[in-house]
Design an enzyme around this catalytic site. Structure first.
Site, PDB file in Angstrom:
ATOM      1  N   HIS A  65      10.762   3.564  -0.573  1.00 17.29           N
ATOM      2  CA  HIS A  65       9.898   4.380  -1.439  1.00 17.29           C
ATOM      3  C   HIS A  65      10.722   5.474  -2.129  1.00 17.29           C
ATOM      4  CE1 HIS A  65       6.483   3.273   1.537  1.00 17.29           C
ATOM      5  NE2 HIS A  65       6.224   2.634   0.407  1.00 17.29           N
ATOM      6  N   LYS A 117      -7.691   0.589   5.472  1.00 20.42           N
ATOM      7  CA  LYS A 117      -6.480   0.473   6.293  1.00 20.42           C
ATOM      8  C   LYS A 117      -6.477   1.542   7.374  1.00 20.42           C
ATOM      9  CE  LYS A 117      -2.890  -1.619   3.388  1.00 20.42           C
ATOM     10  NZ  LYS A 117      -1.609  -1.372   2.695  1.00 20.42           N
ATOM     11  N   ARG A 165       9.656  -5.739  -4.167  1.00 23.11           N
ATOM     12  CA  ARG A 165      10.806  -6.045  -3.311  1.00 23.11           C
ATOM     13  C   ARG A 165      11.201  -7.506  -3.368  1.00 23.11           C
ATOM     14  NH1 ARG A 165       7.718  -3.582   1.710  1.00 23.11           N
ATOM     15  NH2 ARG A 165       6.202  -4.829   0.580  1.00 23.11           N
ATOM     16  N   SER A 168       6.653  -0.201   5.532  1.00 23.57           N
ATOM     17  CA  SER A 168       6.104   0.798   6.466  1.00 23.57           C
ATOM     18  C   SER A 168       5.589   0.105   7.725  1.00 23.57           C
ATOM     19  CB  SER A 168       4.960   1.574   5.810  1.00 23.57           C
ATOM     20  OG  SER A 168       5.403   2.241   4.673  1.00 23.57           O
TER      21      SER A 168
HETATM   22  O1  PNS Z   1       1.096   1.021  -0.438  1.00 26.63           O
HETATM   23  P1  PNS Z   1      -0.031   0.068  -0.706  1.00 26.63           P
HETATM   24  O2  PNS Z   1      -0.958   0.026   0.472  1.00 26.63           O
HETATM   25  O3  PNS Z   1       0.460  -1.293  -1.122  1.00 26.63           O
HETATM   26  O4  PNS Z   1      -0.846   0.673  -1.957  1.00 26.63           O
HETATM   27  C1  PNS Z   1      -2.000   0.036  -2.440  1.00 26.63           C
HETATM   28  C2  PNS Z   1      -2.774   0.978  -3.391  1.00 26.63           C
HETATM   29  C3  PNS Z   1      -3.101   2.279  -2.703  1.00 26.63           C
HETATM   30  C4  PNS Z   1      -1.927   1.262  -4.613  1.00 26.63           C
HETATM   31  C5  PNS Z   1      -4.086   0.250  -3.819  1.00 26.63           C
HETATM   32  O5  PNS Z   1      -4.779  -0.156  -2.691  1.00 26.63           O
HETATM   33  C6  PNS Z   1      -4.975   1.119  -4.690  1.00 26.63           C
HETATM   34  O6  PNS Z   1      -4.731   1.289  -5.869  1.00 26.63           O
HETATM   35  N1  PNS Z   1      -6.042   1.711  -4.080  1.00 26.63           N
HETATM   36  C7  PNS Z   1      -6.984   2.555  -4.785  1.00 26.63           C
HETATM   37  C8  PNS Z   1      -8.315   1.846  -5.018  1.00 26.63           C
HETATM   38  C9  PNS Z   1      -8.273   0.973  -6.263  1.00 26.63           C
HETATM   39  O7  PNS Z   1      -8.075   1.426  -7.361  1.00 26.63           O
HETATM   40  N2  PNS Z   1      -8.447  -0.344  -6.043  1.00 26.63           N
HETATM   41  C10 PNS Z   1      -8.397  -1.327  -7.101  1.00 26.63           C
HETATM   42  C11 PNS Z   1      -6.989  -1.884  -7.265  1.00 26.63           C
HETATM   43  S1  PNS Z   1      -6.960  -3.218  -8.431  1.00 26.63           S
END
Ligand code: PNS
Length: 168
Positions: free
Chosen positions: A17, A41, A90, A128
């Site tokens: 990150h 989560k 990645r 993570s």
């Molecule tokens: O680190 P992660 O868990 O891969 O991040 C995922 C994240 C937080 C970027 C994604 O879950 C997100 O954007 N959550 C906010 C809710 C949202 O907008 N959902 C629609 C995504 S298309």
């Protein structure tokens, strides 16, 4: 002023990150690292803990700010006047989920682009989830996460009643 949002769970932040943040900070005028509350989560670290660690680790970058957000990412990005959302890519295994999310986000807000950045090769296997698993099983994580995160992980393990063998 070109602003980008770097969203994620960051539970916890890894060296991968940090690498992506460093690259994004060179491309954009300002980066907001946005920590998702993500009720779905089960996080090891609370939102406050994740923000605290991110602030400590990104203190070296003048144009990086850290904050939490709830609800839709695109709503948050729009409210902040972002031009782009940054995501780290990645490996091929990331692609399907990231592609789906990028296209859905574009549908929700066509004016905000998703930009993918690749971390250094040595971080491509890092996540993570794997770092937490290694820490939980008493393995060394200091090559994978910044120092404050190593300490925070040790503290969590201590609280959980597991002293890591490599701590001494
Ligand atoms: O680190 P992660 O868990 O891969 O991040 C995922 C994240 C937080 C970027 C994604 O879950 C997100 O954007 N959550 C906010 C809710 C949202 O907008 N959902 C629609 C995504 S298309």
């Amino acid at each position: 002023m070109r602003l980008a949002i770097y969203p994620g769970s960051f539970d916890p932040i890894t060296n991968g990150h940090v690498d992506v943040i460093a690259r994004a900070a060179m491309l954009f005028d300002k980066i907001i690292v946005a920590v998702a509350s993500n009720e779905a989560k089960q996080a090891l670290f609370s939102m406050e803990e994740r923000i605290e660690m991110l602030k400590e680790v990104t203190g070296q970058f003048e144009n990086v700010q850290v904050t939490g957000f709830e609800g839709l990412l695109m709503e948050f990005a729009r409210r902040n006047g972002a031009a782009a959302v940054v995501r780290g890519l990645r490996a091929i295994s990331d692609f399907e989920f990231e592609f789906q999310m990028a296209l859905m986000n574009r549908k929700l807000e066509p004016s905000i682009e998703t930009v993918f950045l690749t971390p250094r090769e040595e971080y491509t296997y890092l996540s993570s989830r794997i770092v937490k698993e290694i820490a939980r099983l008493g393995g060394p994580v200091d090559a994978f996460v910044p120092k404050p995160v190593v300490e925070a992980l040790l503290k969590k393990m201590r609280i959980a009643g597991r002293r890591a063998e490599w701590e001494v």
